[in-house]
Design a protein around this motif. Structure first.
Motif, PDB file in Angstrom:
ATOM      1  N   GLY A   1       3.797   8.191  -5.586  1.00 29.84           N
ATOM      2  CA  GLY A   1       4.370   8.061  -4.251  1.00 29.84           C
ATOM      3  C   GLY A   1       5.464   9.075  -4.004  1.00 29.84           C
ATOM      4  O   GLY A   1       5.537   9.685  -2.935  1.00 29.84           O
ATOM      5  N   LEU A   2       6.298   9.300  -5.012  1.00 27.41           N
ATOM      6  CA  LEU A   2       7.379  10.275  -4.873  1.00 27.41           C
ATOM      7  C   LEU A   2       6.829  11.691  -4.795  1.00 27.41           C
ATOM      8  O   LEU A   2       7.291  12.494  -3.982  1.00 27.41           O
ATOM      9  CB  LEU A   2       8.372  10.146  -6.038  1.00 27.41           C
ATOM     10  CG  LEU A   2       9.239   8.888  -6.035  1.00 27.41           C
ATOM     11  CD1 LEU A   2      10.032   8.775  -7.329  1.00 27.41           C
ATOM     12  CD2 LEU A   2      10.171   8.856  -4.833  1.00 27.41           C
TER      13      LEU A   2
ATOM     14  N   LEU B   1       6.180  -0.281   7.408  1.00 30.27           N
ATOM     15  CA  LEU B   1       7.483  -0.064   6.772  1.00 30.27           C
ATOM     16  C   LEU B   1       7.377  -0.458   5.309  1.00 30.27           C
ATOM     17  O   LEU B   1       6.878  -1.539   4.988  1.00 30.27           O
ATOM     18  CB  LEU B   1       8.544  -0.931   7.460  1.00 30.27           C
ATOM     19  CG  LEU B   1       9.933  -0.941   6.806  1.00 30.27           C
ATOM     20  CD1 LEU B   1      10.612   0.405   6.980  1.00 30.27           C
ATOM     21  CD2 LEU B   1      10.781  -2.049   7.397  1.00 30.27           C
ATOM     22  N   ALA B   2       7.855   0.420   4.439  1.00 28.44           N
ATOM     23  CA  ALA B   2       7.885   0.120   3.006  1.00 28.44           C
ATOM     24  C   ALA B   2       9.308   0.289   2.506  1.00 28.44           C
ATOM     25  O   ALA B   2       9.992   1.235   2.876  1.00 28.44           O
ATOM     26  CB  ALA B   2       6.962   1.062   2.247  1.00 28.44           C
ATOM     27  N   GLU B   3       9.740  -0.646   1.689  1.00 26.64           N
ATOM     28  CA  GLU B   3      11.031  -0.521   1.023  1.00 26.64           C
ATOM     29  C   GLU B   3      10.736  -0.159  -0.419  1.00 26.64           C
ATOM     30  O   GLU B   3      10.068  -0.920  -1.130  1.00 26.64           O
ATOM     31  CB  GLU B   3      11.784  -1.853   1.108  1.00 26.64           C
ATOM     32  CG  GLU B   3      13.161  -1.784   0.497  1.00 26.64           C
ATOM     33  CD  GLU B   3      13.905  -3.102   0.643  1.00 26.64           C
ATOM     34  OE1 GLU B   3      13.736  -3.799   1.660  1.00 26.64           O
ATOM     35  OE2 GLU B   3      14.641  -3.423  -0.294  1.00 26.64           O
ATOM     36  N   ALA B   4      11.173   1.029  -0.833  1.00 27.06           N
ATOM     37  CA  ALA B   4      10.814   1.510  -2.165  1.00 27.06           C
ATOM     38  C   ALA B   4      11.868   2.473  -2.704  1.00 27.06           C
ATOM     39  O   ALA B   4      12.522   3.174  -1.939  1.00 27.06           O
ATOM     40  CB  ALA B   4       9.464   2.213  -2.104  1.00 27.06           C
ATOM     41  N   PHE B   5      11.988   2.477  -4.014  1.00 25.46           N
ATOM     42  CA  PHE B   5      12.857   3.401  -4.727  1.00 25.46           C
ATOM     43  C   PHE B   5      14.317   3.216  -4.310  1.00 25.46           C
ATOM     44  O   PHE B   5      14.683   2.186  -3.754  1.00 25.46           O
ATOM     45  CB  PHE B   5      12.376   4.851  -4.538  1.00 25.46           C
ATOM     46  CG  PHE B   5      10.913   5.020  -4.826  1.00 25.46           C
ATOM     47  CD1 PHE B   5      10.426   4.887  -6.120  1.00 25.46           C
ATOM     48  CD2 PHE B   5      10.010   5.279  -3.808  1.00 25.46           C
ATOM     49  CE1 PHE B   5       9.069   5.018  -6.386  1.00 25.46           C
ATOM     50  CE2 PHE B   5       8.648   5.411  -4.064  1.00 25.46           C
ATOM     51  CZ  PHE B   5       8.187   5.286  -5.361  1.00 25.46           C
ATOM     52  N   ASP B   6      15.151   4.211  -4.596  1.00 21.70           N
ATOM     53  CA  ASP B   6      16.532   4.172  -4.134  1.00 21.70           C
ATOM     54  C   ASP B   6      16.840   5.509  -3.462  1.00 21.70           C
ATOM     55  O   ASP B   6      16.011   6.423  -3.479  1.00 21.70           O
ATOM     56  CB  ASP B   6      17.511   3.850  -5.277  1.00 21.70           C
ATOM     57  CG  ASP B   6      17.529   4.904  -6.382  1.00 21.70           C
ATOM     58  OD1 ASP B   6      17.333   6.111  -6.089  1.00 21.70           O
ATOM     59  OD2 ASP B   6      17.756   4.532  -7.540  1.00 21.70           O
TER      60      ASP B   6
ATOM     61  N   LEU C   1       2.283   3.480  -2.884  1.00 21.86           N
ATOM     62  CA  LEU C   1       3.368   2.501  -2.924  1.00 21.86           C
ATOM     63  C   LEU C   1       2.835   1.097  -3.164  1.00 21.86           C
ATOM     64  O   LEU C   1       3.478   0.295  -3.834  1.00 21.86           O
ATOM     65  CB  LEU C   1       4.183   2.548  -1.631  1.00 21.86           C
ATOM     66  CG  LEU C   1       4.953   3.845  -1.388  1.00 21.86           C
ATOM     67  CD1 LEU C   1       5.661   3.788  -0.045  1.00 21.86           C
ATOM     68  CD2 LEU C   1       5.938   4.139  -2.500  1.00 21.86           C
ATOM     69  N   ASN C   2       1.669   0.784  -2.611  1.00 28.48           N
ATOM     70  CA  ASN C   2       1.079  -0.541  -2.817  1.00 28.48           C
ATOM     71  C   ASN C   2       0.751  -0.799  -4.276  1.00 28.48           C
ATOM     72  O   ASN C   2       0.714  -1.935  -4.714  1.00 28.48           O
ATOM     73  CB  ASN C   2      -0.181  -0.714  -1.963  1.00 28.48           C
ATOM     74  CG  ASN C   2       0.142  -0.993  -0.515  1.00 28.48           C
ATOM     75  OD1 ASN C   2       1.143  -1.614  -0.205  1.00 28.48           O
ATOM     76  ND2 ASN C   2      -0.708  -0.525   0.376  1.00 28.48           N
TER      77      ASN C   2
END
Length: 115
Positions: free
Chosen positions: A4-5, A61-66, A97-98
């Motif tokens: 994802g990154l 909307l995805a909440e991921a990583f910092d 991400l999923n």
């Protein structure tokens, strides 16, 4: 590096990513966004603002990583919110991400996604 990154880095190099609160909000309102990613360490107010806006406009909307990981992935300093403006990149990144256990929350809303 997480897929994802690395996909975010590709999207950035391709010019299919926007960052920054106001720029992302404006792009969401214009219907130019296919996926919004918010850092897990974003403030509760920021998270709520983007959850509300994405829900209203039917944007995933995805909440991921910092914030550090997001910034590093796109070759910038810390980033709290990113938006993918290309449907194919958005779908690819959401898929990565999923599969990721670091994603705390994916909100799928219906809207004008199938463009």
């Amino acid at each position: 590096m997480h897929k994802g990154l690395s996909s975010l880095g590709m999207a950035m190099r391709a010019g299919k990513l926007v960052t920054g609160d106001e720029i992302v909000l404006k792009a969401v309102r214009k219907g130019e966004v296919h996926l919004v990613i918010i850092a897990g360490d974003a403030s509760p107010n920021t998270k709520k603002k983007f959850q509300d806006k994405c829900s209203t406009y039917g944007v995933e909307l995805a909440e991921a990583f910092d914030r550090n990981q997001l910034g590093k992935a796109i070759g910038k300093l810390d980033r709290v919110v990113l938006a993918v403006t290309d449907a194919k990149f958005g779908k690819m990144i959401a898929g990565h991400l999923n599969q990721n256990s670091e994603v705390d929350h994916i909100e799928q809303t219906t809207g004008q996604q199938g463009q």
